[in-house]
Design an enzyme around this catalytic site. Structure first.
Site, short mmCIF file in Angstrom:
data_model
loop_
_atom_site.label_atom_id
_atom_site.label_comp_id
_atom_site.label_asym_id
_atom_site.label_seq_id
_atom_site.Cartn_x
_atom_site.Cartn_y
_atom_site.Cartn_z
N LYS A 8 0.80 -1.21 0.00
CA LYS A 8 0.00 0.00 0.00
C LYS A 8 0.84 1.27 0.00
CE LYS A 8 -4.21 -1.64 -0.09
NZ LYS A 8 -5.29 -1.09 -0.91
N SER A 60 -3.26 -12.29 4.16
CA SER A 60 -3.70 -12.23 2.76
C SER A 60 -2.63 -12.79 1.82
CB SER A 60 -4.07 -10.79 2.37
OG SER A 60 -2.95 -9.94 2.44
C1 LIG Z 1 -2.77 -6.94 3.88
C2 LIG Z 1 -3.61 -6.59 2.71
N1 LIG Z 1 -3.89 -7.54 1.81
C3 LIG Z 1 -4.68 -7.29 0.75
C4 LIG Z 1 -5.25 -6.04 0.55
C5 LIG Z 1 -6.15 -5.80 -0.64
O1 LIG Z 1 -5.52 -5.02 -1.63
P1 LIG Z 1 -6.38 -4.13 -2.60
O2 LIG Z 1 -7.01 -3.04 -1.78
O3 LIG Z 1 -5.40 -3.59 -3.60
O4 LIG Z 1 -7.41 -5.00 -3.23
C6 LIG Z 1 -4.97 -5.03 1.47
C7 LIG Z 1 -5.58 -3.70 1.31
O5 LIG Z 1 -5.60 -2.89 2.21
C8 LIG Z 1 -4.13 -5.30 2.56
O6 LIG Z 1 -3.86 -4.35 3.48
#
Ligand SMILES: Cc1ncc(COP(=O)(O)O)c(C=O)c1O
Length: 321
Positions: free
Chosen positions: A48, A282
């Site tokens: 991010k 994630s």
């Molecule tokens: C740890 C983590 N994984 C996945 C995501 C998802 O990414 P995106 O917002 O680009 O779909 C985020 C988004 O904040 C995140 O902080």
């Protein structure tokens, strides 16, 4: 010249150009390869940071953001950390609005980086560590209130094209360069959808046959058209059971995959033990989904994934035993 080869003028210049690593140990018994982009090596320890830089620099370029103006955004912690870094360096006061359901090391890190952190209580019945779409709606309301009250610039990650552009201009092309154009699929756990949308657009432009899959939590696979039967999952940062994600482009979506909490957790632990890669929930979900593809429809292929953030962000949770 990339950042490894020159003197950077600030930490902002250290964002991006992360390594791409083949997960050769995790896939030793499988037919196919997983190439993992180590996004936790960004200065705020997540992907991010990229969108924080892009959103702020886009808004500076077209005059939406004025010198010294306050910046506000809703965050699960990672976008807020990126914005804390970028705004701190550039001299914009930053207010991060976050659900109390997210892990608290994130709030502490943002405060350490100079941000004001506003924590929003979860809905009655929601559990810490399980932020639902309903919890997020409360955070959204508070973010809007603060933005209006302080005449702030809203670094709106769900809508602003900077979120898409960061990955379209950088993350996706970096993966194509680092893999020699050798990827055949991409799967990504979706929050705002910015990473998926930007990478998928770059991949499809390069080669329309690169298959791009959205990853969702089991029980909250609403983009795949299922009801949100269990929206309070453990995979922090996404899976908000929101069907309206303006950054997603339907023509770039080849399919949908589901990952259960337990599978994401087990894979994050295996990444640490077997690959020496210390990443979050994630990231585990993305790798679990990629392994599923290699075991089923994409035997023998090469799948790219993002390892979204650092395992250090979850030391207060039971991700690590
Ligand atoms: C740890 C983590 N994984 C996945 C995501 C998802 O990414 P995106 O917002 O680009 O779909 C985020 C988004 O904040 C995140 O902080």
């Amino acid at each position: 010249m990339n950042r490894q080869e020159r003197l950077c003028k600030s930490a902002i210049e250290t964002i991006g150009d992360t390594p791409l690593v083949e997960l050769a140990r995790l896939t030793a018994r499988l037919d196919g390869r997983i190439l993992a982009k180590l996004e936790y090596l960004n200065p705020g320890y997540s992907k991010k940071d990229r969108i924080a830089r892009q959103i702020i620099e886009d808004a500076e370029a077209d005059g939406r953001l004025k010198p010294g103006q306050t910046v506000v955004e809703l965050t699960s912690g990672n976008t807020g950390t990126g914005l804390s870094i970028v705004c701190g360096i550039k001299g914009y006061p930053f207010v991060a609005v976050m659900s109390r359901g997210n892990s608290m090391e994130r709030a502490r890190m943002m405060r350490a980086l100079g941000a004001e952190v506003v924590l929003v209580e979860q809905l009655p019945g929601s559990k810490p560590g399980q932020v639902s779409g309903g919890d997020l709606e409360l955070v959204e309301q508070e973010t809007r209130r603060i933005a209006a009250q302080r005449q702030a610039f809203r670094a709106d990650q769900f809508h602003l094209s900077g979120n898409f552009r960061a990955h379209y201009l950088h993350t996706g092309p970096e993966i194509l360069r680092q893999s020699g154009g050798g990827i055949e699929a991409f799967c990504d756990f979706v929050g705002t959808g910015g990473s998926f949308a930007g990478c998928a657009a770059a991949f499809k432009e390069f080669n329309p046959s690169i298959a791009c899959y959205i990853v969702e939590p089991e029980g909250a696979a609403v983009l795949a058209g299922e009801p949100a039967s269990a929206p309070n999952h453990r995979i922090q940062g996404g899976g908000y059971a929101m069907t309206d994600l303006p950054l997603l482009r339907p023509e770039h979506i080849d399919g949908y995959l589901k990952v259960a909490d337990g599978a994401a957790i087990q894979m994050a632990r295996r990444l640490a033990r077997e690959e020496g890669i210390f990443a979050g929930f994630s990231s585990g979900a993305n790798v679990a989904a990629a392994i599923h593809l290699l075991q089923t429809s994409l035997r023998g292929k090469t799948v790219a994934v993002l390892l979204c953030d650092s395992g250090l962000k979850y030391l207060s949770t039971d991700l690590w035993e």
